[in-house]
Motif scaffolding. Structure first.
Motif, PDB file in Angstrom:
ATOM      1  N   GLU A   1      27.672  26.766  16.489  1.00  0.00           N
ATOM      2  CA  GLU A   1      26.261  26.994  17.035  1.00  0.00           C
ATOM      3  C   GLU A   1      25.338  25.844  17.234  1.00  0.00           C
ATOM      4  OE1 GLU A   1      22.107  28.704  14.614  1.00  0.00           O
ATOM      5  OE2 GLU A   1      24.037  28.580  13.580  1.00  0.00           O
ATOM      6  N   LYS A   2      25.774  24.674  16.538  1.00  0.00           N
ATOM      7  CA  LYS A   2      25.036  23.393  17.051  1.00  0.00           C
ATOM      8  C   LYS A   2      26.024  22.336  16.691  1.00  0.00           C
ATOM      9  CE  LYS A   2      20.583  25.321  15.357  1.00  0.00           C
ATOM     10  NZ  LYS A   2      19.612  25.099  14.480  1.00  0.00           N
ATOM     11  N   VAL A   3      25.885  21.238  17.406  1.00  0.00           N
ATOM     12  CA  VAL A   3      26.551  19.844  17.184  1.00  0.00           C
ATOM     13  C   VAL A   3      25.478  18.776  17.242  1.00  0.00           C
ATOM     14  CG1 VAL A   3      28.226  18.218  18.150  1.00  0.00           C
ATOM     15  CG2 VAL A   3      28.653  20.583  18.536  1.00  0.00           C
ATOM     16  N   ALA A   4      25.452  17.795  16.271  1.00  0.00           N
ATOM     17  CA  ALA A   4      24.461  17.044  16.182  1.00  0.00           C
ATOM     18  C   ALA A   4      24.805  15.683  15.332  1.00  0.00           C
ATOM     19  CB  ALA A   4      23.240  17.628  15.538  1.00  0.00           C
ATOM     20  N   PHE A   5      24.212  14.426  15.668  1.00  0.00           N
ATOM     21  CA  PHE A   5      24.288  13.386  14.925  1.00  0.00           C
ATOM     22  C   PHE A   5      23.064  13.573  14.040  1.00  0.00           C
ATOM     23  CE2 PHE A   5      26.878  11.829  18.324  1.00  0.00           C
ATOM     24  CZ  PHE A   5      27.830  10.952  17.713  1.00  0.00           C
ATOM     25  N   PHE A   6      23.213  13.089  12.781  1.00  0.00           N
ATOM     26  CA  PHE A   6      22.246  12.924  11.594  1.00  0.00           C
ATOM     27  C   PHE A   6      22.135  11.664  11.136  1.00  0.00           C
ATOM     28  CE2 PHE A   6      23.137  17.299  11.822  1.00  0.00           C
ATOM     29  CZ  PHE A   6      21.844  18.209  11.626  1.00  0.00           C
ATOM     30  N   GLU A   7      21.059  11.041  10.938  1.00  0.00           N
ATOM     31  CA  GLU A   7      20.845   9.907  10.269  1.00  0.00           C
ATOM     32  C   GLU A   7      21.271  10.157   8.923  1.00  0.00           C
ATOM     33  OE1 GLU A   7      19.532   7.048  11.265  1.00  0.00           O
ATOM     34  OE2 GLU A   7      18.629   7.513  13.070  1.00  0.00           O
ATOM     35  N   MET A   8      21.679   9.057   8.193  1.00  0.00           N
ATOM     36  CA  MET A   8      22.469   9.395   6.680  1.00  0.00           C
ATOM     37  C   MET A   8      21.218   9.803   5.876  1.00  0.00           C
ATOM     38  SD  MET A   8      25.517   8.809   6.985  1.00  0.00           S
ATOM     39  CE  MET A   8      26.199   8.725   5.474  1.00  0.00           C
ATOM     40  N   ASP A   9      20.190   9.417   5.908  1.00  0.00           N
ATOM     41  CA  ASP A   9      18.919   9.593   5.111  1.00  0.00           C
ATOM     42  C   ASP A   9      18.421  11.086   5.338  1.00  0.00           C
ATOM     43  OD1 ASP A   9      17.511   9.218   7.513  1.00  0.00           O
ATOM     44  OD2 ASP A   9      16.325   7.663   6.338  1.00  0.00           O
ATOM     45  N   GLU A  10      18.829  11.769   6.428  1.00  0.00           N
ATOM     46  CA  GLU A  10      18.420  13.033   6.807  1.00  0.00           C
ATOM     47  C   GLU A  10      19.337  14.077   6.062  1.00  0.00           C
ATOM     48  OE1 GLU A  10      17.037  13.722  11.142  1.00  0.00           O
ATOM     49  OE2 GLU A  10      18.799  12.635  10.946  1.00  0.00           O
ATOM     50  N   LEU A  11      20.446  13.699   5.571  1.00  0.00           N
ATOM     51  CA  LEU A  11      21.439  14.772   5.230  1.00  0.00           C
ATOM     52  C   LEU A  11      20.956  15.458   3.687  1.00  0.00           C
ATOM     53  CD1 LEU A  11      24.719  12.660   5.525  1.00  0.00           C
ATOM     54  CD2 LEU A  11      23.571  14.480   6.938  1.00  0.00           C
TER      55      LEU A  11
END
Length: 127
Positions: A99-109
């Motif tokens: 559905e989706k592919v994304a880079f996340f900031e570690m603090d967003e997890l």
């Protein structure tokens, strides 16, 4: 026991994750291995198919065993490889299951739902 090979891709304090249509959580890209499939090649192939990004394996990050989220009776052995890519943003997804592919900031997890096995990886990153 299912064999899974995944890629841990960190870039500028961001982690690359995928979300499948049939699952309500984000996870590392990778794939379930077929019998006698090389785990390193499987991790690279699964990541390419799920994200469109070619990766280079750096080393084994860790190996995890856990109960499957789809079937609690199945044990999964997941080999997680530290990997790199020269691209910073995923290209258009090339897999209809994703559905989706994304880079996340570690603090967003902490603000998104992640797979139980990804929690193990995150814990290890914090050590």
């Amino acid at each position: 026991m299912k064999q899974l090979a995944s890629c841990l891709i960190l870039k500028e304090n961001k982690i690359l994750l995928v979300k499948r249509f049939k699952e309500d959580f984000w996870k590392l890209p990778g794939k379930i291995l077929s019998e006698n499939e090389d785990p390193e090649l499987g991790a690279k192939d699964g990541t390419l198919k799920e994200t469109g990004l070619p990766v280079d394996i750096i080393q084994i990050f860790n190996e995890y065993q856990y109960k499957s989220t789809n079937n609690g009776n199945d044990t999964v052995n997941n080999i997680v490889y530290e990997a790199s890519t020269t691209k910073t943003e995923p290209v258009e997804k090339t897999n209809e299951e994703i559905e989706k592919v994304a880079f996340f900031e570690m603090d967003e997890l902490s603000k998104i739902k992640i797979s139980p096995n990804l929690k193990l990886v995150i814990d290890d990153l914090g050590k």
